[in-house]
Every structure is written in structure tokens, then in C-alpha cells.
Design an enzyme around this catalytic site. Structure first.
Site, PDB file in Angstrom:
ATOM      1  N   ASP A 137      48.159  -4.093 -24.839  1.00  0.00           N
ATOM      2  CA  ASP A 137      48.148  -2.984 -25.791  1.00  0.00           C
ATOM      3  C   ASP A 137      46.733  -2.720 -26.285  1.00  0.00           C
ATOM      4  O   ASP A 137      45.900  -3.630 -26.366  1.00  0.00           O
ATOM      5  CB  ASP A 137      49.044  -3.303 -26.989  1.00  0.00           C
ATOM      6  CG  ASP A 137      50.505  -3.003 -26.721  1.00  0.00           C
ATOM      7  OD1 ASP A 137      50.792  -2.206 -25.813  1.00  0.00           O
ATOM      8  OD2 ASP A 137      51.366  -3.574 -27.422  1.00  0.00           O
ATOM      9  N   ARG A 187      49.117   3.291 -19.727  1.00  0.00           N
ATOM     10  CA  ARG A 187      50.044   4.037 -20.580  1.00  0.00           C
ATOM     11  C   ARG A 187      49.185   4.896 -21.515  1.00  0.00           C
ATOM     12  O   ARG A 187      48.342   4.376 -22.237  1.00  0.00           O
ATOM     13  CB  ARG A 187      50.922   3.097 -21.408  1.00  0.00           C
ATOM     14  CG  ARG A 187      51.824   3.840 -22.418  1.00  0.00           C
ATOM     15  CD  ARG A 187      52.226   2.950 -23.584  1.00  0.00           C
ATOM     16  NE  ARG A 187      52.990   1.795 -23.159  1.00  0.00           N
ATOM     17  CZ  ARG A 187      52.892   0.595 -23.724  1.00  0.00           C
ATOM     18  NH1 ARG A 187      52.033   0.385 -24.711  1.00  0.00           N
ATOM     19  NH2 ARG A 187      53.619  -0.412 -23.296  1.00  0.00           N
TER      20      ARG A 187
END
Length: 317
Positions: A137, A187
Site C-alpha cells: 500500500d 492499483r
């Protein structure tokens, strides 16, 4: 709007408050009916697996995130590392797809980048043996360069490693080119951290425009493109760009947050689009929950309605 900006500032400030986080952790989620419980997949691994099974029954995939960030001791970083190893083992034992999302500050990035890399490598060794994909992330921009360095190096050793980029950051086009060249799956999200105007676009329309441009680049040059958004306009733009390039829906996916726009998740899934749900779990839920409230006014309204319902219910005879 000024009110939206003030609301966003308030919740992001709360997300960074150690005092509020400590109080919220002691208070807990108060069970599945709590407002926070709407956005958190469980308090432990078994509850998270149960939530993931429910998603699979609705035709969706998932990525597990063991909540936590900005650890302050090496022991806490080691504990988080072992927790992710347990997640891998228990998810595989349950016969489910294993896909993880990990924050490097949870593994000790701010304490010692070398320690963080070693902890990540330990997780990736276990993940590789189990066929588990791991996505790193993205966090605050101050950590971006080190996060990219660690991720690109990890991907060279472990192909099933990806990361996240934020369209709100001005530097993201260059970062995307770097990751595309290295073959790192990305992403794309808009971003949910407080940043200075010289680092991030302050206006939503500019963030949206950047998202669309970056999405087009990912569809053309990216590896396994994934788009983290609940914005119908962004979703339409991605699908339009894909169709214009002759790219089928099987070649990309939308990733959404647990408990957010469940109607949209179902509608897209029914139309044949791949939907992966970001499934956070654990006791360290407060910063994550505050960022979800900062992102969408509808999330705040949901919490207010839940609290009112709870209070009214408590006073009914």
C-alpha cells in the site's frame, strides 16, 4: 466546497491523532452492528475469513489487510510480520485465494528501512510458497520514494508483488512510467492523505483528470491494471478507455473498500467486471476508519444514521 474541505481536514487530523486512536482501540468496534464495523471485516483472522467467504458467495474476490501503521518499536514490526504469516497460513488452510495489502510503516519503515525490507522479505517468502499475491500500500508522500524503491526491488525477486499510486500526487505520471517499465502491477487510487498543494492537486477536478489520464496509461502499458474507486464517473471513464482500445473486462479489475458502495459493487459484478474488495481487519481500526469518513460524505451520513438508530433503539421500551 468549503464544508467538504473542512470535513476532510477534520477526519484526516483525527486519523493522525495517537490519543484518539488509543481511546478508540480501548473502546473497540462494539460488535458487527457498530458504525466502524460496516467498514471493518472483523477483529481477527477467523472473522476476516468469514467476511471473505461472504464476498466470494457474491462473486467477488478480496485482499486482506491486517490493520496497523506507523509502528514505534521493532517488536511491533516483528509482531505485524508474524501476523501476516499467520494470515497466509490460515487463508490457505481455508482453501481460499490469498491476496494481501500491506503498509510498510507497519513493518518498521520509519524505524529502519533495512528492518522493513527484511520483514517484507520474510512475508514474501511465505507468500511465494503459498501462491499469495502481496500489494504494498502507498502511504504519505514523504514515504513514497522509499516505498517505491523497496517495492521495485521486491518485485524483481518475487513477481507476485504490486503497489499503489495516487492520482492526487503531481509526480505520479513519472512513478507510473517507472513501475510500468519494471512490470510492477499497480492499483490506482485518488488518495486519502493530507498533502501540501505543491505535492498534490488541491482541487478534486484536477485529481479526477489525473486519474483518467493515468488509467489510460495503465490500460495501454500497465501490468494487471487495477482501479480503486467508487466514483461512477471514473468507472465509466475507465470502461470507455478500455473499450476504445479493444481491451476486454477480463484484463483489468475494479477494487473497492469493504462496506462502501455495496450497491455499485454488485451492479458492476453483475455486468461481468472483476471486483476485488479491500478487506481490513484487526484492532487497529481507527486511522483507517477516519480516512474512510474523510473520503465520502455518504460514509459520515451512514455513521450518523447508525448512531441515531442505536440511541433511539436503546430508549425504546
Amino acid at each position: 466546497m468549503l464544508v467538504d474541505r473542512l470535513s476532510r481536514w477534520l477526519f484526516l487530523t483525527a486519523a493522525d491523532s495517537r490519543l484518539l486512536k488509543a481511546a478508540a482501540t480501548r473502546y473497540g468496534m462494539r460488535g458487527p452492528g457498530s458504525p466502524a464495523g460496516r467498514f471493518i471485516g472483523g477483529r481477527d483472522i477467523p472473522e476476516a475469513i468469514e467476511s471473505a467467504r461472504a464476498l466470494e458467495q457474491r462473486g467477488m474476490t478480496h485482499t486482506f489487510n491486517y490493520l496497523g501503521e506507523h509502528v514505534r518499536t521493532t517488536d511491533a514490526a516483528a509482531e505485524a510480520t508474524m501476523a501476516y504469516e499467520r494470515v497466509i497460513d490460515e487463508v490457505r488452510a481455508a482453501g481460499m485465494e490469498c491476496n494481501l495489502s500491506i503498509k510498510l510503516t507497519q513493518l518498521g519503515l520509519e524505524l529502519d528501512p533495512g528492518l522493513c525490507e527484511a520483514n517484507l522479505e520474510q512475508i514474501l517468502d511465505r507468500a511465494g510458497a503459498s501462491g499469495c499475491f502481496v500489494r504494498v500500500d502507498m502511504e504519505h508522500s514523504a514515504l513514497l520514494e522509499e516505498t517505491l524503491r523497496i517495492t521495485v526491488a521486491a518485485h524483481a525477486r518475487h513477481p507476485d508483488v504490486g503497489t499503489v499510486l495516487q492520482s492526487m500526487l503531481r509526480r505520479t505520471p513519472d512513478d507510473l512510467a517507472r513501475l510500468n517499465e519494471a512490470g510492477v502491477p499497480v492499483r490506482l487510487v485518488k488518495g486519502a492523505y493530507r498533502e501540501e498543494p505543491d505535492i498534490a492537486f488541491p482541487e478534486k477536478r484536477d485529481v479526477d483528470r489525473a486519474f483518467i489520464r493515468l488509467a489510460e496509461t495503465m490500460l495501454e502499458d500497465g501490468a494487471e491494471p487495477a482501479f480503486g474507486t467508487h466514483d461512477p464517473r471514473m468507472i465509466r471513464a475507465v470502461n470507455t478507455a478500455a473499450a476504445a482500445r479493444g481491451i476486454s473486462a477480463e484484463r483489468y479489475e475494479f477494487q473497492m473498500l469493504y462496506g462502501v458502495r455495496r450497491d455499485l459493487q454488485a451492479a458492476l459484478g453483475a455486468r461481468g467486471y472483476g471486483i476485488r474488495i479491500y478487506l481490513p481487519f484487526g484492532a487497529d481500526w481507527f486511522p483507517y476508519f477516519m480516512r474512510r469518513l474523510a473520503e465520502r460524505p455518504a460514509n459520515v451520513l451512514f455513521v450518523v444514521r447508525s448512531l441515531l438508530h442505536e440511541q433511539l433503539g436503546a430508549h425504546r421500551p
